[in-house]
Design a protein around this motif. Sequence first.
Motif, PDB file in Angstrom:
ATOM      1  N   ASN A 245       0.812  -1.221   0.000  1.00 33.87           N
ATOM      2  CA  ASN A 245       0.000   0.000   0.000  1.00 33.87           C
ATOM      3  C   ASN A 245       0.844   1.270   0.000  1.00 33.87           C
ATOM      4  N   GLY A 246       2.160   1.105  -0.189  1.00 35.41           N
ATOM      5  CA  GLY A 246       3.046   2.261  -0.286  1.00 35.41           C
ATOM      6  C   GLY A 246       3.211   3.031   1.003  1.00 35.41           C
ATOM      7  N   LEU A 247       3.117   2.336   2.147  1.00 36.42           N
ATOM      8  CA  LEU A 247       3.218   3.004   3.447  1.00 36.42           C
ATOM      9  C   LEU A 247       4.520   2.640   4.149  1.00 36.42           C
ATOM     10  N   ASP A 248       4.863   3.422   5.148  1.00 33.45           N
ATOM     11  CA  ASP A 248       6.083   3.238   5.934  1.00 33.45           C
ATOM     12  C   ASP A 248       5.770   2.358   7.141  1.00 33.45           C
ATOM     13  N   ASP A 249       6.563   1.298   7.364  1.00 32.58           N
ATOM     14  CA  ASP A 249       6.286   0.376   8.466  1.00 32.58           C
ATOM     15  C   ASP A 249       7.089   0.691   9.732  1.00 32.58           C
ATOM     16  N   THR A 250       7.695   1.867   9.816  1.00 32.33           N
ATOM     17  CA  THR A 250       8.488   2.240  10.991  1.00 32.33           C
ATOM     18  C   THR A 250       7.645   2.172  12.268  1.00 32.33           C
ATOM     19  N   VAL A 251       8.199   1.525  13.300  1.00 30.62           N
ATOM     20  CA  VAL A 251       7.513   1.409  14.590  1.00 30.62           C
ATOM     21  C   VAL A 251       7.941   2.576  15.476  1.00 30.62           C
ATOM     22  N   LEU A 252       6.971   3.344  15.960  1.00 29.64           N
ATOM     23  CA  LEU A 252       7.218   4.541  16.758  1.00 29.64           C
ATOM     24  C   LEU A 252       6.869   4.265  18.214  1.00 29.64           C
ATOM     25  N   VAL A 253       7.787   4.619  19.118  1.00 35.81           N
ATOM     26  CA  VAL A 253       7.577   4.387  20.548  1.00 35.81           C
ATOM     27  C   VAL A 253       7.808   5.704  21.288  1.00 35.81           C
ATOM     28  N   THR A 254       6.792   6.190  21.989  1.00 34.94           N
ATOM     29  CA  THR A 254       6.928   7.452  22.721  1.00 34.94           C
ATOM     30  C   THR A 254       6.361   7.338  24.123  1.00 34.94           C
ATOM     31  N   VAL A 255       6.918   8.124  25.029  1.00 33.96           N
ATOM     32  CA  VAL A 255       6.322   8.327  26.350  1.00 33.96           C
ATOM     33  C   VAL A 255       5.483   9.589  26.223  1.00 33.96           C
ATOM     34  N   THR A 256       4.175   9.428  26.218  1.00 25.66           N
ATOM     35  CA  THR A 256       3.300  10.561  25.893  1.00 25.66           C
ATOM     36  C   THR A 256       3.297  11.635  26.965  1.00 25.66           C
ATOM     37  N   ASN A 257       3.680  11.279  28.199  1.00 25.07           N
ATOM     38  CA  ASN A 257       3.814  12.300  29.243  1.00 25.07           C
ATOM     39  C   ASN A 257       5.285  12.506  29.589  1.00 25.07           C
ATOM     40  N   SER A 258       6.114  12.523  28.558  1.00 25.84           N
ATOM     41  CA  SER A 258       7.561  12.686  28.757  1.00 25.84           C
ATOM     42  C   SER A 258       7.935  14.077  29.246  1.00 25.84           C
ATOM     43  N   GLU A 259       7.005  15.036  29.214  1.00 23.62           N
ATOM     44  CA  GLU A 259       7.308  16.370  29.744  1.00 23.62           C
ATOM     45  C   GLU A 259       7.518  16.325  31.258  1.00 23.62           C
ATOM     46  N   LYS A 260       7.133  15.214  31.882  1.00 24.55           N
ATOM     47  CA  LYS A 260       7.355  15.045  33.322  1.00 24.55           C
ATOM     48  C   LYS A 260       8.820  14.750  33.628  1.00 24.55           C
ATOM     49  N   PHE A 261       9.584  14.412  32.577  1.00 26.67           N
ATOM     50  CA  PHE A 261      11.004  14.117  32.756  1.00 26.67           C
ATOM     51  C   PHE A 261      11.840  15.260  32.176  1.00 26.67           C
ATOM     52  N   SER A 262      12.986  15.489  32.778  1.00 28.06           N
ATOM     53  CA  SER A 262      13.833  16.591  32.335  1.00 28.06           C
ATOM     54  C   SER A 262      14.875  16.150  31.312  1.00 28.06           C
ATOM     55  N   ALA A 263      15.132  14.851  31.218  1.00 29.55           N
ATOM     56  CA  ALA A 263      16.162  14.385  30.282  1.00 29.55           C
ATOM     57  C   ALA A 263      15.875  12.957  29.843  1.00 29.55           C
TER      58      ALA A 263
END
Length: 287
Positions: A245-263
């Motif tokens: 389907n011409g799409l990118d299969d990259t797996v993305l991993v995020t901490v959605t409340n990462s603003e709680k961490f400074s680094a």
Amino acid sequence: FFIPQPLVFLVILMIISDSVEYGQWKLGHRDESLTLSVRPLVDKLGGAMSNWLVSLIAVAAGMTTGAKAADITVHQQVVFKLSMFGFPAAAMLIGAFIIARKITLTEARHAEIVEELEHRFSAATSENEVKANVVSLVNPTTGQLVDLSSVNDEHFASGSMGKGFAIKPTDGAVFAPISGTIRQVLPTRHAVGIESEDGVVVLIHVGIGTVKLKGEGFISYVEQGQHVEVGDKLLEFWPPIIEKNGLDDTVLVTVTNSEKFSAFHLEKEVGEKVEALSEVITFKKGE
């Protein structure tokens, strides 16, 4: 003559199924079981009304107890044919016109709604209190480590979905990068949200634009409210479907409340091949 009936019910089922996400987007809560229960109601109601109408038409056409074919007049034959064939055909055309004008939830719009639900999930979890001072995430799948800021998705690349990393996968299995409770499983099965006991919320998103596949090529092994441990299998995907389907299969991993961490610190080098369940990133409060 009977072909239109299953087609009508199929269209109704598809419309109702797509409206689950629309209802969640519109009302702020998900009522999947309640929404899908409408389909058997429509089925039973339609069957009851059709039997009632057929009985009335049969009586109007003189098809009562003891009547013979010779007893049916030409006028009654015309009444029967118009009622049994002409009226239903006209009703179906009118119904098709109404659906075409009023049902505007296209596949493209449905995909936009699912993406919006992802963003709402990210925004809602930013209010959670994080108890842990240090959090480490393992790699959910085998592949090449990619800098999140370089992915072809402005929401993830800009950090609005949280800090994290990306993986160009060589495998279709996706495992839990952290222990916790499943807070969201998108209906398209391409994304899962996990909240740890310490209040850390992680979003695992497979592919870019894969919401358009509407779940094709994806298998989910978890459901909302389920507890998982690090390494538990969350889902599987079939890369050829994404590539076709011409799409990118990259797996993305995020901490959605990462603003709680400074680094945060990547434990591996960008471009390096990393195995599933190997430690990839560490988040810290303070220096």
